[in-house]
Scaffold this motif. Structure first.
Motif, mmCIF file in Angstrom:
data_model
loop_
_atom_site.group_PDB
_atom_site.id
_atom_site.type_symbol
_atom_site.label_atom_id
_atom_site.label_comp_id
_atom_site.label_asym_id
_atom_site.label_seq_id
_atom_site.Cartn_x
_atom_site.Cartn_y
_atom_site.Cartn_z
ATOM 1 N N ALA A 46 41.904 37.891 15.163
ATOM 2 C CA ALA A 46 40.607 37.352 15.586
ATOM 3 C C ALA A 46 40.552 37.123 17.094
ATOM 4 C CB ALA A 46 40.326 36.046 14.849
ATOM 5 N N ASN A 47 41.337 37.877 17.833
ATOM 6 C CA ASN A 47 41.435 37.697 19.279
ATOM 7 C C ASN A 47 40.081 37.840 19.969
ATOM 8 O OD1 ASN A 47 42.437 37.445 21.864
ATOM 9 N ND2 ASN A 47 43.200 39.544 21.945
ATOM 10 N N ASN A 48 39.314 38.863 19.641
ATOM 11 C CA ASN A 48 38.028 39.095 20.320
ATOM 12 C C ASN A 48 37.018 37.998 20.026
ATOM 13 O OD1 ASN A 48 38.893 41.455 21.542
ATOM 14 N ND2 ASN A 48 38.293 42.711 19.789
ATOM 15 N N GLU A 49 36.956 37.530 18.774
ATOM 16 C CA GLU A 49 36.014 36.475 18.426
ATOM 17 C C GLU A 49 36.378 35.158 19.109
ATOM 18 O OE1 GLU A 49 37.503 38.363 16.062
ATOM 19 O OE2 GLU A 49 35.826 39.634 15.473
ATOM 20 N N ILE A 50 37.666 34.871 19.165
ATOM 21 C CA ILE A 50 38.125 33.635 19.802
ATOM 22 C C ILE A 50 37.834 33.683 21.300
ATOM 23 C CG2 ILE A 50 40.175 32.275 20.350
ATOM 24 C CD1 ILE A 50 41.276 33.160 17.587
ATOM 25 N N ARG A 51 38.072 34.833 21.920
ATOM 26 C CA ARG A 51 37.807 34.969 23.352
ATOM 27 C C ARG A 51 36.319 34.791 23.647
ATOM 28 N NH1 ARG A 51 38.843 40.241 24.608
ATOM 29 N NH2 ARG A 51 41.048 39.876 24.343
ATOM 30 N N THR A 52 35.470 35.359 22.795
ATOM 31 C CA THR A 52 34.027 35.229 22.987
ATOM 32 C C THR A 52 33.600 33.765 22.914
ATOM 33 O OG1 THR A 52 33.678 37.410 22.025
ATOM 34 C CG2 THR A 52 31.783 35.933 22.096
ATOM 35 N N MET A 53 34.090 33.052 21.923
ATOM 36 C CA MET A 53 33.736 31.638 21.784
ATOM 37 C C MET A 53 34.308 30.814 22.929
ATOM 38 S SD MET A 53 31.720 31.569 19.333
ATOM 39 C CE MET A 53 31.540 29.830 19.103
#
Length: 79
Positions: A46-53
């Motif tokens: 979930a790296n991309n979702e966490i970075r976005t948030m």
């Protein structure tokens, strides 16, 4: 000795308090970044979702700090 009014002193105190929003915003951003790193460590997929948030939260926190700085400048130069 200069003739300094109480109002000028209160404006200086208010400006200092409004600048403190930047300090607290920085503390909050550090806490959020630490939790994001922890979340990526637990769930690397979930790296991309966490970075976005993380970026969204940091932007909102930084906006509060910028508003505090704006209020401090207005207090110092307008009063």
């Amino acid at each position: 000795m200069d003739n300094v009014s109480i109002g000028k002193g209160l404006v200086a105190i208010a400006a200092a308090l409004s600048v403190m929003t930047g300090i607290f915003s920085t503390i909050g951003q550090g806490y959020v970044a630490a939790k994001a790193v922890e979340a990526v460590g637990k769930n690397p997929e979930a790296n991309n979702e966490i970075r976005t948030m993380l970026m969204l939260g940091a932007g909102i926190a930084e906006t509060a700090a910028i508003y505090g700085m704006l209020v401090a400048f207005l207090l110092i130069f307008a009063f």
